[in-house]
Design a protein around this motif. Structure first.
Motif, PDB file in Angstrom:
ATOM      1  N   ASP A 141       0.833  -1.200   0.000  1.00  0.00           N
ATOM      2  CA  ASP A 141       0.000   0.000   0.000  1.00  0.00           C
ATOM      3  C   ASP A 141       0.871   1.255   0.000  1.00  0.00           C
ATOM      4  O   ASP A 141       1.992   1.265   0.524  1.00  0.00           O
ATOM      5  CB  ASP A 141      -0.907   0.038   1.234  1.00  0.00           C
ATOM      6  CG  ASP A 141      -2.148  -0.834   1.081  1.00  0.00           C
ATOM      7  OD1 ASP A 141      -2.400  -1.293  -0.050  1.00  0.00           O
ATOM      8  OD2 ASP A 141      -2.842  -1.059   2.087  1.00  0.00           O
ATOM      9  N   CYS A 142       0.323   2.336  -0.559  1.00  0.00           N
ATOM     10  CA  CYS A 142       0.965   3.647  -0.486  1.00  0.00           C
ATOM     11  C   CYS A 142       0.261   4.439   0.612  1.00  0.00           C
ATOM     12  O   CYS A 142      -0.945   4.696   0.525  1.00  0.00           O
ATOM     13  CB  CYS A 142       0.868   4.378  -1.816  1.00  0.00           C
ATOM     14  SG  CYS A 142       1.497   6.083  -1.769  1.00  0.00           S
ATOM     15  N   LEU A 143       0.994   4.813   1.629  1.00  0.00           N
ATOM     16  CA  LEU A 143       0.454   5.551   2.768  1.00  0.00           C
ATOM     17  C   LEU A 143       1.037   6.959   2.761  1.00  0.00           C
ATOM     18  O   LEU A 143       2.241   7.130   2.599  1.00  0.00           O
ATOM     19  CB  LEU A 143       0.814   4.828   4.072  1.00  0.00           C
ATOM     20  CG  LEU A 143       0.353   5.466   5.385  1.00  0.00           C
ATOM     21  CD1 LEU A 143      -1.168   5.521   5.454  1.00  0.00           C
ATOM     22  CD2 LEU A 143       0.906   4.684   6.578  1.00  0.00           C
ATOM     23  N   GLN A 144       0.167   7.957   2.936  1.00  0.00           N
ATOM     24  CA  GLN A 144       0.625   9.349   2.936  1.00  0.00           C
ATOM     25  C   GLN A 144       0.069  10.083   4.144  1.00  0.00           C
ATOM     26  O   GLN A 144      -1.110   9.972   4.472  1.00  0.00           O
ATOM     27  CB  GLN A 144       0.179  10.063   1.659  1.00  0.00           C
ATOM     28  CG  GLN A 144       0.559  11.540   1.603  1.00  0.00           C
ATOM     29  CD  GLN A 144       0.153  12.202   0.305  1.00  0.00           C
ATOM     30  OE1 GLN A 144       0.179  11.579  -0.750  1.00  0.00           O
ATOM     31  NE2 GLN A 144      -0.246  13.470   0.367  1.00  0.00           N
ATOM     32  N   LEU A 145       0.932  10.838   4.809  1.00  0.00           N
ATOM     33  CA  LEU A 145       0.537  11.681   5.929  1.00  0.00           C
ATOM     34  C   LEU A 145       0.653  13.134   5.503  1.00  0.00           C
ATOM     35  O   LEU A 145       1.731  13.598   5.126  1.00  0.00           O
ATOM     36  CB  LEU A 145       1.438  11.431   7.144  1.00  0.00           C
ATOM     37  CG  LEU A 145       1.582   9.986   7.630  1.00  0.00           C
ATOM     38  CD1 LEU A 145       2.544   9.924   8.806  1.00  0.00           C
ATOM     39  CD2 LEU A 145       0.231   9.394   8.001  1.00  0.00           C
TER      40      LEU A 145
END
Length: 271
Positions: A141-145
């Motif tokens: 998965d690509c996780l972005q904050l």
């Protein structure tokens, strides 16, 4: 979707060491690099540079994710089975941004009412200032904050974009390579000190000839001209396109994260 509630972190029980080892799940967060534009798809803004994050998390433990501050730098006392919080030096990340936990061997994430949002595969989990439901994390998965501020020209105003790796074994060199001769950091050479896993460039599929070659610690070899676009990132500045060198990249073959600033290992170091 059933609502999952993360367990309270009032302090872990005191399992035996043997039981603790078998209940650990492994999480690895590596920088998600977007330095190559594919077709007409827009190039994502540059994200924060950070070292790879690795945590071994046991069932029932909540890991806090947020912004690094002077207060957070004062570590809490070490407790058996309690991993450190995951903190990033970015102004667009809230101090208490999200939380990650393991339930029945599966990883979940929840936005904890952050200001600039948590994104999973580019989908925002909840509106600004609202807690989200639990969302399962999958390997890859690509996780972005957060969202970049002022175009992300300054490092501290960049979002944190990362790829999720769950319960992966460490990426070792392929069995066909001479393990003793695989470099601990990438090398550029006219002829390779190790026989790679293929005699062709892994990008253009043409034979590896006596042109500048690029060999990675995962024993994959490329023509330097083919791999070079992955080693720079493009950004627009005052109407001009500027190329910046990157600190690392993901191998196109095995997706291993390779730190281009890594120091060569000593002969006595374990590789």
């Amino acid at each position: 979707m059933a609502t999952l509630t993360p367990p309270a972190n009032d302090g872990p029980a005191s399992p035996g060491l043997a039981g603790l080892a078998f209940s650990l799940s492994h999480l690895r967060l590596v920088p998600y690099l977007t330095n190559v534009q594919v077709g007409t798809a827009p190039t994502l803004a540059p994200s924060l540079r950070f070292t790879v994050v690795e945590r071994a998390i046991r069932e029932g433990t909540v890991v806090k994710v947020g912004r690094h501050t002077e207060r957070s730098a004062r570590h809490r006392p070490a407790v058996l089975g309690m991993p450190d919080d995951i903190l990033f030096k970015s102004k667009v990340v809230s101090r208490a941004h999200a939380e990650i936990w393991v339930d029945d061997g599966k990883f979940f994430i929840r936005d904890t009412a952050s200001s600039s949002g948590t994104f999973l595969d580019q989908v925002r989990l909840s509106p600004q200032g609202s807690r989200s439901n639990a969302h399962r994390l999958h390997d890859g998965d690509c996780l972005q904050l957060g969202v970049e501020y002022r175009g992300g020209e300054e490092e501290m105003y960049r979002c944190v974009r990362m790829r999720v790796e769950i319960n992966r074994r460490s990426q070792a060199a392929q069995p066909h390579a001479n393990q003793d001769m695989v470099p601990s950091s990438p090398v550029v050479a006219s002829n390779l000190p190790v026989v790679p896993v293929t005699t062709d460039c892994c990008i253009c599929l043409q034979p590896l000839r006596r042109t500048p070659l690029f060999l990675t610690p995962c024993a994959h070899a490329f023509h330097y001209a083919c791999i070079r676009p992955l080693l720079t990132t493009r950004r627009s500045r005052n109407g001009r396109t500027v190329l910046d060198a990157v600190d690392g990249f993901s191998c196109p073959m095995c997706r291993s994260y390779i730190d281009l600033n890594a120091e060569p290992a000593d002969e006595d170091d374990d590789v």
